[in-house]
Scaffold this motif. Structure first.
Motif: not given
Length: 249
Positions: A167-172, A178-180, A182-185
């Motif tokens: 869960i700790a890693l899947w949260t990341l 978002i940062l990639a 795929s998100g805001i770049g």
């Protein structure tokens, strides 16, 4: 400069090494063969996926963004295997496993849709995926520990350790999404591959290594025989109706 291809190659090598311990277990511990098969599938499938990404096979363009098909196929196979292993430790039954897998697949499908879509609807798809993740967290933290029947205290401790790591890693991953691109770049494609490969190696290869190391807890339970009542909690209604899941199911 280290490129996405190099990080994918490193990921493939790491996953290959991570597959060795469960393969050894399949050969030398046939009584827990199903456990080892699930674990070998996690790193084995990820190894193939990273090898394909290193060769730039399966990358397509959608809405101006590069989408790696092998990565999403990897996640669609390996994350249910991780959940299967956790369910086998808790012996919660097929019903609990089904809820986990449905939420997991919904999360991945909506996350993938958010990559290929454009406009506000992509963020709605992303939000829907996060609802699926919330269900996963609830099941793994709230429902399964309360309803599971662990064979002994060491098995319960192993479950908690692996669950917390997962869960700790899947949260990341949503943060990276978002940062990639795929998100805001904010992250480049090369940097995204670095971060995701790092997360994958810990959430899969390290998970498998810890699981293999901890499976002797099940050996201890078997040696305890009928005189060892194990750690029993209120069983899930699904577990009463269905036998515990195995990799063969």
């Amino acid at each position: 400069m280290v490129t996405a291809t190099m990080w994918a190659t490193i990921g493939a090598i790491g996953m290959a090494f991570g597959t060795i311990p469960p393969l050894w277990g399949i050969r030398n511990d046939p009584e827990r063969r199903n456990h080892y098969l699930a674990l070998a599938g996690v790193t084995g499938v990820a190894c193939v996926a990273y090898a394909l990404m290193a060769l730039d096979i399966g990358t397509v363009s959608a809405s101006g963004r590069a989408v790696s098909i092998p990565r999403y196929v990897d996640w669609l196979i390996t994350t249910p295997l991780i959940l299967l292993f956790l369910s086998m430790l808790g012996r919660t039954g097929r019903g609990s496993l089904l809820r986990l897998v449905v939420a997991d697949i919904a999360l991945l499908v909506l996350g993938g849709a958010a990559v290929v879509l454009s406009g506000p609807i992509r963020w709605a798809a992303f939000a829907g995926g996060m609802v699926g993740f919330g269900i996963l967290v609830y099941e793994l933290y709230g429902r399964i520990p309360r309803l599971a029947t662990f064979s002994n205290e060491r098995t319960r401790t192993l479950f908690i350790t692996l669950r917390n790591l997962t869960i700790a890693l899947w949260t990341l991953y949503p943060v990276v999404w978002i940062l990639a691109p795929s998100g805001i770049g904010l992250l480049t494609r090369d940097m995204t591959m670095l971060v995701v490969a790092y997360l994958d190696l810990i959430s899969k290869a390290a998970f498998v290594a810890l699981a293999v190391d901890g499976l002797d807890a099940l050996v201890d339970a078997d040696r305890g025989g009928a005189g060892d009542p194990g750690v029993t909690v209120e069983p899930d209604a699904d577990a009463d109706a269905d036998p515990a899941p195995t990799a063969a199911d």
